[in-house]
Write a protein that holds these residues in place. Structure first.
Motif, PDB file in Angstrom:
ATOM      1  N   THR A  90       2.430  -5.771  -4.052  1.00 12.69           N
ATOM      2  CA  THR A  90       1.053  -5.010  -4.019  1.00 12.69           C
ATOM      3  C   THR A  90       0.572  -5.706  -2.426  1.00 12.69           C
ATOM      4  O   THR A  90       0.440  -6.894  -2.608  1.00 12.69           O
ATOM      5  CB  THR A  90       0.147  -5.042  -5.105  1.00 12.69           C
ATOM      6  N   ARG A  91       0.445  -4.788  -1.688  1.00 12.30           N
ATOM      7  CA  ARG A  91      -0.156  -5.450  -0.349  1.00 12.30           C
ATOM      8  C   ARG A  91      -1.583  -4.635   0.014  1.00 12.30           C
ATOM      9  O   ARG A  91      -1.546  -3.432  -0.393  1.00 12.30           O
ATOM     10  CB  ARG A  91       0.756  -5.139   0.821  1.00 12.30           C
ATOM     11  N   SER A  92      -2.516  -5.303   0.626  1.00 11.74           N
ATOM     12  CA  SER A  92      -3.649  -4.858   1.056  1.00 11.74           C
ATOM     13  C   SER A  92      -4.196  -5.667   2.015  1.00 11.74           C
ATOM     14  O   SER A  92      -3.834  -6.664   2.391  1.00 11.74           O
ATOM     15  CB  SER A  92      -4.739  -4.632  -0.080  1.00 11.74           C
ATOM     16  N   ARG A 108      -6.281  -0.212   2.851  1.00  7.04           N
ATOM     17  CA  ARG A 108      -4.823  -0.034   3.240  1.00  7.04           C
ATOM     18  C   ARG A 108      -3.931  -0.854   1.998  1.00  7.04           C
ATOM     19  O   ARG A 108      -3.017  -1.506   2.124  1.00  7.04           O
ATOM     20  CB  ARG A 108      -4.401  -0.927   4.499  1.00  7.04           C
ATOM     21  N   GLU A 164      -1.060  -0.818  -0.517  1.00  9.65           N
ATOM     22  CA  GLU A 164       0.223  -0.236  -1.039  1.00  9.65           C
ATOM     23  C   GLU A 164       1.047  -0.989  -2.062  1.00  9.65           C
ATOM     24  O   GLU A 164       0.633  -2.217  -2.106  1.00  9.65           O
ATOM     25  CB  GLU A 164       1.192  -0.543   0.495  1.00  9.65           C
ATOM     26  N   GLN A 170       4.942  -1.279  -4.150  1.00 10.84           N
ATOM     27  CA  GLN A 170       6.089  -0.904  -4.471  1.00 10.84           C
ATOM     28  C   GLN A 170       6.803  -1.447  -5.686  1.00 10.84           C
ATOM     29  O   GLN A 170       6.615  -2.795  -6.032  1.00 10.84           O
ATOM     30  CB  GLN A 170       7.151  -1.561  -3.223  1.00 10.84           C
TER      31      GLN A 170
END
Length: 199
Positions: free
Chosen positions: A171-173, A190, A192, A194
Motif C-alpha cells: 500500500t502506498r500513499s 493518492r 494505491e 497492490q
C-alpha cells in the motif's frame, strides 16, 4: 482511507519507551553540564557557536527492562549530540529494538538521523525511515523519508510518501497519520494498493 493500525496493541508503550530512552540520554547531558557555572557555559557556547553541540556521546547504547526483568528497549546511536539552547538532541543513524509482552519478535526502527525535541516530546526520524514488525512469521514494513512520533498525543505522522509492505501486498500513499491507542491508520492522499489473492 482509514484502516486498522499497523502499529499493534502496545504501540503507545513502545513509542513512550523510545522517547523516554532518548530523553534520559539527553537528561544525562544536561545534568553533566549543570555542574558548570552559568557564566562559563555561556562563554563556552559563544566560543564554539550555535552549530556545535553542548555535549555528545560516541557509541551510545540505552537499554530498559520492565519490572519482571524483560528487555523492553535497546536503542543505539554511533553519536548523540545535545543542544542545550534549543532543547534538542540529534542522533546519528538511530537503531532501536522494541520488545512487547507476548511477542517474541521485537519491533525494529531505524533511520539515517533522529531529532528529539525535549520540550514537546516529539521524535523526528529522517532519511530512510523503516519500521519493521514481525508477527506470526509474517513481516510488515513501513518506509518513508520523514516520520514524527508525538508521544504527548500518541500519534505518528508524516506528509511524505509512505509505503507499507505486507505479505499479501503493498500500500502506498502520500502522507499518513496513526493513532496508536486506537489502532487507527489514516492514509491521506493518492492511496494505491497492490494485493495478491489467496488461493
Amino acid at each position: 482511507m482509514i484502516t486498522e493500525c499497523f502499529f499493534g496493541d502496545r504501540g503507545k508503550r513502545r513509542v513512550t519507551a523510545l522517547a523516554l530512552a532518548i530523553t534520559v540520554t539527553a537528561t544525562v547531558f544536561l545534568l553533566w553540564q549543570s555542574d558548570e557555572p552559568v557564566s562559563s557555559r555561556n562563554a563556552a557556547s559563544d566560543l564554539r557557536g550555535p552549530a556545535e553541540p553542548d555535549g555528545f556521546v560516541v557509541g551510545g547504547q540505552y537499554r530498559a527492562w520492565d519490572e519482571q526483568g524483560n528487555l523492553q528497549i535497546d536503542l543505539t546511536s554511533p553519536r548523540i549530540e545535545q543542544f542545550e539552547e534549543t532543547g534538542t538532541a540529534h542522533l546519528d543513524t538511530p537503531r532501536a529494538r522494541l520488545f512487547s509482552e507476548g511477542s517474541p519478535e521485537p519491533w525494529l526502527i531505524e533511520s539515517n538521523e533522529g531529532s528529539l525535541q525535549q520540550n514537546n516530546e516529539k521524535l523526528e526520524l529522517m532519511g530512510n525511515v523503516r519500521l519493521t514488525r514481525q508477527s506470526e512469521g509474517r513481516e510488515a514494513v513501513l518506509e518513508t523519508e520523514v516520520l514524527t512520533l508525538d508521544n504527548s498525543n500518541g500519534t505518528v505522522y508524516t506528509d511524505q510518501p509512505v509505503s507499507i509492505t505486507e505479505p499479501f501486498g503493498v500500500t502506498r500513499s502520500t502522507g499518513m497519520k496513526a493513532w496508536i491507542d486506537e489502532r487507527i491508520l489514516e492514509l491521506n492522499s493518492r492511496v494505491e494498493g497492490q494485493y495478491e489473492t489467496v488461493r
